[in-house]
Design a protein around this motif. Structure first.
Motif, PDB file in Angstrom:
ATOM      1  N   GLN A  17       0.833  -1.202   0.000  1.00 42.42           N
ATOM      2  CA  GLN A  17       0.000   0.000   0.000  1.00 42.42           C
ATOM      3  C   GLN A  17       0.873   1.260   0.000  1.00 42.42           C
ATOM      4  N   ALA A  18       1.964   1.229   0.754  1.00 38.58           N
ATOM      5  CA  ALA A  18       2.877   2.380   0.800  1.00 38.58           C
ATOM      6  C   ALA A  18       3.460   2.647  -0.584  1.00 38.58           C
ATOM      7  N   ALA A  19       3.842   1.582  -1.294  1.00 41.18           N
ATOM      8  CA  ALA A  19       4.399   1.729  -2.640  1.00 41.18           C
ATOM      9  C   ALA A  19       3.364   2.298  -3.603  1.00 41.18           C
ATOM     10  N   ALA A  20       2.121   1.804  -3.495  1.00 43.71           N
ATOM     11  CA  ALA A  20       1.063   2.261  -4.388  1.00 43.71           C
ATOM     12  C   ALA A  20       0.742   3.735  -4.170  1.00 43.71           C
ATOM     13  N   LEU A  21       0.659   4.156  -2.902  1.00 42.34           N
ATOM     14  CA  LEU A  21       0.357   5.558  -2.613  1.00 42.34           C
ATOM     15  C   LEU A  21       1.503   6.479  -3.043  1.00 42.34           C
ATOM     16  N   THR A  22       2.728   6.051  -2.800  1.00 41.84           N
ATOM     17  CA  THR A  22       3.887   6.852  -3.210  1.00 41.84           C
ATOM     18  C   THR A  22       3.916   7.004  -4.725  1.00 41.84           C
ATOM     19  N   ALA A  23       3.614   5.923  -5.425  1.00 39.45           N
ATOM     20  CA  ALA A  23       3.581   5.966  -6.890  1.00 39.45           C
ATOM     21  C   ALA A  23       2.533   6.960  -7.380  1.00 39.45           C
ATOM     22  N   GLN A  24       1.372   6.984  -6.690  1.00 41.84           N
ATOM     23  CA  GLN A  24       0.288   7.884  -7.077  1.00 41.84           C
ATOM     24  C   GLN A  24       0.661   9.342  -6.788  1.00 41.84           C
ATOM     25  N   ILE A  25       1.303   9.575  -5.653  1.00 39.37           N
ATOM     26  CA  ILE A  25       1.678  10.944  -5.266  1.00 39.37           C
ATOM     27  C   ILE A  25       2.722  11.522  -6.216  1.00 39.37           C
ATOM     28  N   HIS A  26       3.731  10.710  -6.578  1.00 37.45           N
ATOM     29  CA  HIS A  26       4.867  11.220  -7.351  1.00 37.45           C
ATOM     30  C   HIS A  26       4.863  10.802  -8.825  1.00 37.45           C
ATOM     31  N   ASP A  27       3.794  10.125  -9.239  1.00 35.14           N
ATOM     32  CA  ASP A  27       3.709   9.658 -10.624  1.00 35.14           C
ATOM     33  C   ASP A  27       4.915   8.788 -10.989  1.00 35.14           C
ATOM     34  N   GLU A  28       5.205   7.821 -10.106  1.00 33.13           N
ATOM     35  CA  GLU A  28       6.293   6.876 -10.321  1.00 33.13           C
ATOM     36  C   GLU A  28       5.706   5.489 -10.601  1.00 33.13           C
ATOM     37  N   LYS A  29       6.569   4.552 -10.990  1.00 32.53           N
ATOM     38  CA  LYS A  29       6.116   3.185 -11.241  1.00 32.53           C
ATOM     39  C   LYS A  29       6.023   2.424  -9.922  1.00 32.53           C
ATOM     40  N   LYS A  30       4.854   1.857  -9.696  1.00 35.00           N
ATOM     41  CA  LYS A  30       4.587   1.180  -8.422  1.00 35.00           C
ATOM     42  C   LYS A  30       5.544   0.014  -8.186  1.00 35.00           C
ATOM     43  N   ASN A  31       5.807  -0.772  -9.229  1.00 34.63           N
ATOM     44  CA  ASN A  31       6.660  -1.950  -9.062  1.00 34.63           C
ATOM     45  C   ASN A  31       8.084  -1.571  -8.660  1.00 34.63           C
ATOM     46  N   ALA A  32       8.602  -0.460  -9.251  1.00 31.12           N
ATOM     47  CA  ALA A  32       9.954  -0.013  -8.909  1.00 31.12           C
ATOM     48  C   ALA A  32      10.036   0.398  -7.448  1.00 31.12           C
ATOM     49  N   LEU A  33       8.982   1.067  -6.958  1.00 32.23           N
ATOM     50  CA  LEU A  33       8.963   1.472  -5.548  1.00 32.23           C
ATOM     51  C   LEU A  33       8.818   0.262  -4.636  1.00 32.23           C
ATOM     52  N   TYR A  34       8.040  -0.700  -5.065  1.00 38.88           N
ATOM     53  CA  TYR A  34       7.867  -1.934  -4.283  1.00 38.88           C
ATOM     54  C   TYR A  34       9.209  -2.669  -4.156  1.00 38.88           C
ATOM     55  N   GLN A  35       9.934  -2.780  -5.263  1.00 36.28           N
ATOM     56  CA  GLN A  35      11.234  -3.457  -5.240  1.00 36.28           C
ATOM     57  C   GLN A  35      12.242  -2.684  -4.382  1.00 36.28           C
ATOM     58  N   LEU A  36      12.191  -1.348  -4.424  1.00 38.20           N
ATOM     59  CA  LEU A  36      13.092  -0.542  -3.611  1.00 38.20           C
ATOM     60  C   LEU A  36      12.800  -0.766  -2.127  1.00 38.20           C
ATOM     61  N   ALA A  37      11.516  -0.758  -1.769  1.00 34.15           N
ATOM     62  CA  ALA A  37      11.146  -0.982  -0.355  1.00 34.15           C
ATOM     63  C   ALA A  37      11.582  -2.372   0.090  1.00 34.15           C
ATOM     64  N   LEU A  38      11.446  -3.364  -0.787  1.00 34.73           N
ATOM     65  CA  LEU A  38      11.904  -4.718  -0.445  1.00 34.73           C
ATOM     66  C   LEU A  38      13.405  -4.739  -0.179  1.00 34.73           C
ATOM     67  N   SER A  39      14.163  -3.990  -1.005  1.00 33.49           N
ATOM     68  CA  SER A  39      15.614  -3.991  -0.831  1.00 33.49           C
ATOM     69  C   SER A  39      16.025  -3.377   0.505  1.00 33.49           C
ATOM     70  N   TRP A  40      15.216  -2.450   1.023  1.00 30.23           N
ATOM     71  CA  TRP A  40      15.514  -1.843   2.322  1.00 30.23           C
ATOM     72  C   TRP A  40      15.334  -2.829   3.485  1.00 30.23           C
ATOM     73  N   GLN A  41      14.521  -3.853   3.255  1.00 25.94           N
ATOM     74  CA  GLN A  41      14.240  -4.839   4.331  1.00 25.94           C
ATOM     75  C   GLN A  41      15.286  -5.929   4.432  1.00 25.94           C
ATOM     76  N   HIS A  42      16.226  -5.989   3.459  1.00 27.25           N
ATOM     77  CA  HIS A  42      17.224  -7.061   3.453  1.00 27.25           C
ATOM     78  C   HIS A  42      18.560  -6.557   3.985  1.00 27.25           C
TER      79      HIS A  42
END
Length: 281
Positions: A256-281
């Motif tokens: 949900q965080a990735a989807a909202l960020t994508a909507q706010i900044h007009d970015e690609k949701k999948n790229a933000l999702y993958q970035l957030a995943l990388s922060w968890q590792h």
């Protein structure tokens, strides 16, 4: 009555396949008073093929500034002159810059007659990014100079395009590895528009292997293209976007965080999702 000034026509000619000459180029070369050519013997064969018998003037690196004065004089007297190179578009790693600049300064109109150009021909079929690229011309003869040339290209230049000779290409590939690393993706285009046109893809090692499998492959004219460095996930996404994503991650599930960020900044949701995943590792 004021005498009409003639023009300098900068005419592109085929880089291999003679059928690539344009009708406008043929018409221009037929109608001008004379044609300035890099190598009159080489260009004479093309003109003979086209049935054009206009007078040829030699214009090359060693006589360009001196020859420019007589060409400008002809144009100011009302004659039209064409400029051609051995192949492709004049001035692109070929003589003509001084002549064009001096014509402009003298008030002589300079008219481009577009056509073949090896770097654009190679790039459009290479499968590398075309939105941004940097052409660095012919690479130097010495390895240390080549590496300096390559290293001077900014990181954000996009696809790097250069010309090289068959005699040096294997050494150049080693220099590419020294500057950009062994994994950088490359495309080598050789013998463009000719019978043995070929595009070789892969790393420097892949292309070196292909070239050395058959000595015949290390022949002909070559265009080397170097892919941009792959962007890291957190470099490809701006700092403001990353801040928003981090704030939302503190309160919301990752998806949900990735989807909202994508909507706010007009970015690609999948790229933000993958970035957030990388922060968890």
């Amino acid at each position: 009555m004021t005498k009409q000034i003639g023009s300098l026509y900068v005419v592109a000619t085929p880089i291999g396949n003679l059928a690539d000459i344009s009708q406008r180029a043929i018409s221009t070369l037929t109608q001008v008073s004379c044609i300035a050519a890099e190598d009159t013997r080489h260009s004479g064969k093309l003109l003979q093929h086209l049935g054009i018998s206009n007078r040829l003037l030699a214009l090359h690196d060693h006589n360009e500034k001196q020859r420019a004065a007589s060409i400008i004089e002809k144009c100011l007297a009302g004659e039209n002159v064409a400029l051609i190179s051995d192949a492709g578009t004049p001035l692109i790693s070929d003589p003509g810059y001084s002549l064009v600049r001096l014509c402009r300064e003298a008030g002589v109109p300079v008219v481009p007659i577009p056509g073949p150009c090896a770097l654009i021909t190679a790039l459009c079929a290479a499968g590398l990014p075309t939105d941004k690229f940097q052409f660095i011309g012919f690479l130097a003869a010495k390895s240390s100079q080549r590496q300096t040339q390559l290293a001077a290209v900014p990181d954000n230049a996009g696809t790097i395009i250069c010309y090289d000779t068959a005699r040096r290409i294997l050494d150049t590939l080693q220099d590419v590895v020294a500057v950009f690393g062994a994994e950088r993706q490359l495309v080598l285009a050789k013998e463009l528009t000719k019978t043995f046109e070929h595009f070789a893809f892969g790393t420097a090692a892949d292309i070196t292997l292909w070239l050395t499998e058959d000595p015949q492959r290390c022949q002909g004219e070559m265009v080397l293209m170097i892919a941009p460095a792959p962007a890291k996930a957190d470099e490809a996404i701006g700092e403001a976007v990353q801040r928003t994503l981090k704030i939302l991650l503190a309160e919301l599930p990752l998806k949900q965080a990735a989807a909202l960020t994508a909507q706010i900044h007009d970015e690609k949701k999948n790229a933000l999702y993958q970035l957030a995943l990388s922060w968890q590792h």
